[in-house]
Design a protein around this motif. Structure first.
Motif, mmCIF file in Angstrom:
data_model
loop_
_atom_site.group_PDB
_atom_site.id
_atom_site.type_symbol
_atom_site.label_atom_id
_atom_site.label_comp_id
_atom_site.label_asym_id
_atom_site.label_seq_id
_atom_site.Cartn_x
_atom_site.Cartn_y
_atom_site.Cartn_z
ATOM 1 N N ARG A 117 -48.405 -15.027 29.077
ATOM 2 C CA ARG A 117 -47.758 -14.975 27.761
ATOM 3 C C ARG A 117 -48.627 -15.553 26.647
ATOM 4 O O ARG A 117 -48.628 -15.032 25.523
ATOM 5 N N HIS A 118 -49.358 -16.629 26.939
ATOM 6 C CA HIS A 118 -49.951 -17.410 25.855
ATOM 7 C C HIS A 118 -51.471 -17.488 25.855
ATOM 8 O O HIS A 118 -52.050 -17.912 24.849
ATOM 9 N N ASN A 119 -52.131 -17.138 26.955
ATOM 10 C CA ASN A 119 -53.572 -17.349 27.027
ATOM 11 C C ASN A 119 -54.326 -16.028 26.882
ATOM 12 O O ASN A 119 -54.140 -15.118 27.699
ATOM 13 N N PRO A 120 -55.171 -15.883 25.864
ATOM 14 C CA PRO A 120 -55.875 -14.610 25.643
ATOM 15 C C PRO A 120 -56.726 -14.168 26.832
ATOM 16 O O PRO A 120 -56.749 -12.984 27.182
ATOM 17 N N PHE A 121 -57.425 -15.108 27.461
ATOM 18 C CA PHE A 121 -58.310 -14.731 28.562
ATOM 19 C C PHE A 121 -57.508 -14.233 29.759
ATOM 20 O O PHE A 121 -57.729 -13.128 30.270
ATOM 21 N N TYR A 122 -56.557 -15.037 30.213
ATOM 22 C CA TYR A 122 -55.789 -14.652 31.398
ATOM 23 C C TYR A 122 -54.695 -13.641 31.079
ATOM 24 O O TYR A 122 -54.270 -12.879 31.959
ATOM 25 N N GLY A 123 -54.258 -13.613 29.821
ATOM 26 C CA GLY A 123 -53.276 -12.604 29.435
ATOM 27 C C GLY A 123 -53.807 -11.201 29.640
ATOM 28 O O GLY A 123 -53.089 -10.303 30.113
ATOM 29 N N SER A 124 -55.095 -10.990 29.316
ATOM 30 C CA SER A 124 -55.682 -9.662 29.504
ATOM 31 C C SER A 124 -55.847 -9.333 30.986
ATOM 32 O O SER A 124 -55.689 -8.183 31.403
ATOM 33 N N LEU A 125 -56.145 -10.331 31.802
ATOM 34 C CA LEU A 125 -56.326 -10.095 33.236
ATOM 35 C C LEU A 125 -55.002 -9.838 33.950
ATOM 36 O O LEU A 125 -54.960 -9.122 34.960
ATOM 37 N N LEU A 126 -53.938 -10.428 33.434
ATOM 38 C CA LEU A 126 -52.623 -10.288 34.081
ATOM 39 C C LEU A 126 -51.749 -9.246 33.399
ATOM 40 O O LEU A 126 -50.574 -9.095 33.752
ATOM 41 N N ARG A 127 -52.325 -8.529 32.435
ATOM 42 C CA ARG A 127 -51.552 -7.510 31.731
ATOM 43 C C ARG A 127 -51.064 -6.448 32.726
ATOM 44 O O ARG A 127 -51.813 -5.965 33.571
ATOM 45 N N GLY A 128 -49.814 -6.112 32.620
ATOM 46 C CA GLY A 128 -49.243 -5.090 33.492
ATOM 47 C C GLY A 128 -48.601 -5.635 34.751
ATOM 48 O O GLY A 128 -47.883 -4.910 35.445
ATOM 49 N N VAL A 129 -48.852 -6.906 35.064
ATOM 50 C CA VAL A 129 -48.209 -7.511 36.234
ATOM 51 C C VAL A 129 -46.817 -7.983 35.832
ATOM 52 O O VAL A 129 -46.652 -8.687 34.833
ATOM 53 N N LYS A 130 -45.818 -7.581 36.581
ATOM 54 C CA LYS A 130 -44.449 -7.957 36.251
ATOM 55 C C LYS A 130 -44.253 -9.462 36.415
ATOM 56 O O LYS A 130 -44.800 -10.076 37.330
ATOM 57 N N GLU A 131 -43.444 -10.016 35.509
ATOM 58 C CA GLU A 131 -43.183 -11.451 35.567
ATOM 59 C C GLU A 131 -42.549 -11.839 36.897
ATOM 60 O O GLU A 131 -42.854 -12.896 37.462
ATOM 61 N N ALA A 132 -41.673 -10.978 37.409
ATOM 62 C CA ALA A 132 -41.029 -11.271 38.693
ATOM 63 C C ALA A 132 -42.062 -11.370 39.815
ATOM 64 O O ALA A 132 -41.935 -12.196 40.728
ATOM 65 N N THR A 133 -43.103 -10.546 39.740
ATOM 66 C CA THR A 133 -44.163 -10.592 40.753
ATOM 67 C C THR A 133 -44.925 -11.909 40.679
ATOM 68 O O THR A 133 -45.260 -12.516 41.707
ATOM 69 N N LEU A 134 -45.201 -12.360 39.453
ATOM 70 C CA LEU A 134 -45.910 -13.628 39.288
ATOM 71 C C LEU A 134 -45.105 -14.790 39.859
ATOM 72 O O LEU A 134 -45.682 -15.735 40.414
ATOM 73 N N ARG A 135 -43.799 -14.713 39.730
ATOM 74 C CA ARG A 135 -42.961 -15.803 40.229
ATOM 75 C C ARG A 135 -42.729 -15.707 41.735
ATOM 76 O O ARG A 135 -42.692 -16.724 42.432
ATOM 77 N N GLU A 136 -42.571 -14.498 42.243
ATOM 78 C CA GLU A 136 -42.197 -14.329 43.646
ATOM 79 C C GLU A 136 -43.404 -14.231 44.575
ATOM 80 O O GLU A 136 -43.309 -14.581 45.755
ATOM 81 N N GLU A 137 -44.536 -13.742 44.060
ATOM 82 C CA GLU A 137 -45.743 -13.606 44.874
ATOM 83 C C GLU A 137 -46.939 -14.211 44.130
ATOM 84 O O GLU A 137 -47.931 -13.534 43.842
ATOM 85 N N PRO A 138 -46.855 -15.498 43.795
ATOM 86 C CA PRO A 138 -47.903 -16.095 42.955
ATOM 87 C C PRO A 138 -49.274 -16.146 43.626
ATOM 88 O O PRO A 138 -50.299 -16.037 42.953
ATOM 89 N N GLU A 139 -49.308 -16.304 44.962
ATOM 90 C CA GLU A 139 -50.607 -16.381 45.636
ATOM 91 C C GLU A 139 -51.391 -15.084 45.461
ATOM 92 O O GLU A 139 -52.597 -15.103 45.183
ATOM 93 N N GLU A 140 -50.715 -13.949 45.614
ATOM 94 C CA GLU A 140 -51.393 -12.659 45.489
ATOM 95 C C GLU A 140 -51.974 -12.490 44.086
ATOM 96 O O GLU A 140 -53.110 -12.021 43.920
ATOM 97 N N ALA A 141 -51.200 -12.879 43.075
ATOM 98 C CA ALA A 141 -51.691 -12.774 41.700
ATOM 99 C C ALA A 141 -52.859 -13.732 41.463
ATOM 100 O O ALA A 141 -53.853 -13.381 40.813
ATOM 101 N N LEU A 142 -52.752 -14.949 42.006
ATOM 102 C CA LEU A 142 -53.819 -15.933 41.824
ATOM 103 C C LEU A 142 -55.129 -15.428 42.413
ATOM 104 O O LEU A 142 -56.189 -15.494 41.768
ATOM 105 N N TYR A 143 -55.076 -14.900 43.637
ATOM 106 C CA TYR A 143 -56.301 -14.500 44.323
ATOM 107 C C TYR A 143 -56.916 -13.230 43.740
ATOM 108 O O TYR A 143 -58.046 -12.873 44.095
ATOM 109 N N SER A 144 -56.189 -12.567 42.844
ATOM 110 C CA SER A 144 -56.766 -11.409 42.153
ATOM 111 C C SER A 144 -57.599 -11.827 40.943
ATOM 112 O O SER A 144 -58.328 -11.010 40.379
ATOM 113 N N LEU A 145 -57.484 -13.096 40.549
ATOM 114 C CA LEU A 145 -58.209 -13.589 39.375
ATOM 115 C C LEU A 145 -59.631 -14.001 39.760
ATOM 116 O O LEU A 145 -59.897 -14.370 40.903
#
Length: 429
Positions: free
Chosen positions: A49-77
């Motif tokens: 929501r707030h960080n320009p660098f990571y906002g662009s990398l996480l664009r398109g990822v559903k918020e529910a996915t970030l909350r429910e499967e945070p490890e998968e999202a983290l390891y994609s960074l």
């Protein structure tokens, strides 16, 4: 005496004392996995929501996915290091609206590369609370009890008036590492009342060699905590035998928000998983390198940050000490402490620590690989050790390093500097 820390919290706008008391009451110990995943999810949502660098990398990822499967999202960074963080500094620095201003920090540390970063108060608060908690568990310390620090800049700060005030409020008496040879001991009252010593191991060993009867002056001493430098087995034995208290080694990375400490079992370094997500990756040399994600800093996030240390992460739920939090094990040192072999391959310098561990007559050492590839081995041995032991050591090092040239030299305490002491150092390209 806790009024001292209440003043510090007031000035820093933190709640470290409150956090310490909650840790002592067992808060977050039993359900830490669930709470850690939740904290990671909250961090990723905030960055989207707030960080320009990571906002662009996480664009398109559903918020529910970030909350429910945070490890998968983290390891994609992407994995970040100091260079990459500095390149994207303007995009990374984005304090969310309503957040207190972050604290600016600067470190050259043992990497030698100046690095500026920012830390939110919540990260500082949890790190400080856990530090107090470790001191309490191992030394019976209560916030405000007097203690002694034997160190250089990384623990004492830059000598400013503000740092002096903080030390007064912490009831912390400083022994400057670079002044040990000048006989600069704390007042006898400070020695008598000190609950523990917080020290560079090399500096403390030098102080004990200068003042072998120090333990007789420290009636209240309960433990020694070493940090910032590699604690060698011979150093631990020397400190414990001369001060007659247990030694607990600590490992931390201020830029990654990490504080960790040995427990009484000495099986690893427990850390606070609600402040830092710790993972590891394999290096080109096959070593396990730590990556840190600070869970409570939003203003200048360090995510999957290469701190530059070789170690592994392990669950320690069944640790006999009773603390179920995970730990860091097999801590070997810096990723760049690599020894170049004659065939061009490289091995981590910790290999030489293992060789030296088989020579109990060695009390201090330092190994430097010169640009030519030669190993300069600076050793100090017990007085009754003969030349034959030195030759056996030289041959063992040559064998471990595939025939590298080895020169044996006399160890001398580093002087004229309060920088950290490096046991293994390589200048070979």
């Amino acid at each position: 005496m806790s009024w001292r820390y209440r003043i510090i919290d007031l000035v820093r706008r933190t709640r470290s004392l409150e956090g310490y008391r909650r840790l002592c009451a067992g808060d977050g110990l039993g359900d830490w996995r669930l709470r850690q995943r939740r904290a990671l999810g909250e961090l990723l949502v905030s960055l989207q929501r707030h960080n320009p660098f990571y906002g662009s990398l996480l664009r398109g990822v559903k918020e529910a996915t970030l909350r429910e499967e945070p490890e998968e999202a983290l390891y994609s960074l992407p994995v970040m290091d100091k260079t990459r963080v500095s390149e994207h500094r303007d995009e990374l620095y984005a304090p969310p609206s309503g957040y207190p201003p972050p604290a600016r920090r600067r470190t050259g540390g043992s990497t030698g590369s100046p690095f500026e970063y920012y830390v939110d108060a919540d990260t500082t608060c949890r790190a400080r609370a856990y530090l107090l908690f470790c001191w309490h568990r191992c030394a019976g310390y209560e916030p405000g009890d007097p203690y002694i620090t034997v160190a250089g800049r990384s623990l004492q700060g830059e000598g400013s008036f503000r740092q002096s005030v903080y030390r007064f409020l912490q009831h912390n008496t400083l022994v400057q590492a670079h002044r040990i040879g000048e006989g600069a001991l704390p007042p006898s009252r400070a020695l008598r009342r000190a609950r523990f010593i917080f020290a560079y191991p090399g500096a403390l060993c030098a102080l004990l060699e200068q003042e072998p009867g120090l333990s007789k002056q420290m009636a209240s001493l309960g433990a020694v905590f070493t940090t910032s430098e590699q604690l060698l087995p011979a150093m631990r034995r020397q400190i414990e035998s001369m001060l007659k208290v247990p030694v607990y080694d600590m490992y931390g990375a201020n830029d990654g928000g990490l504080v960790s400490c040995e427990c009484g079992e000495h099986a690893g370094y427990h850390y606070d998983p609600l402040n830092t997500w710790v993972e590891s990756q394999r290096t080109a040399e096959g070593e396990s390198e730590l990556l840190l994600t600070s869970l409570n800093t939003r203003s200048f996030p360090l995510v999957r940050y290469r701190v530059g240390d070789v170690a592994e992460v392990r669950d320690m739920d069944d640790c006999p000490c009773g603390l179920p939090w995970p730990g860091i094990v097999n801590l070997k040192g810096r990723t760049r402490d690599l020894i170049r072999l004659p065939d061009g391959s490289r091995v981590h310098g910790s290999l030489l620590n293992a060789v030296l561990a088989d020579f109990p007559e060695v009390t201090r050492y330092r190994i430097v690989q010169e640009k030519s590839g030669k190993l300069s081995v600076y050793v100090r041995m017990t007085p009754d050790t003969g030349a034959r032991a030195s030759e056996r050591l030289r041959n063992s090092i040559r064998e471990a390093c595939a025939g590298l040239e080895v020169e044996m030299l006399s160890f001398k305490e580093p002087g004229g500097s309060d920088d950290k002491f490096r046991v293994i150092e390589s200048h070979a390209v």
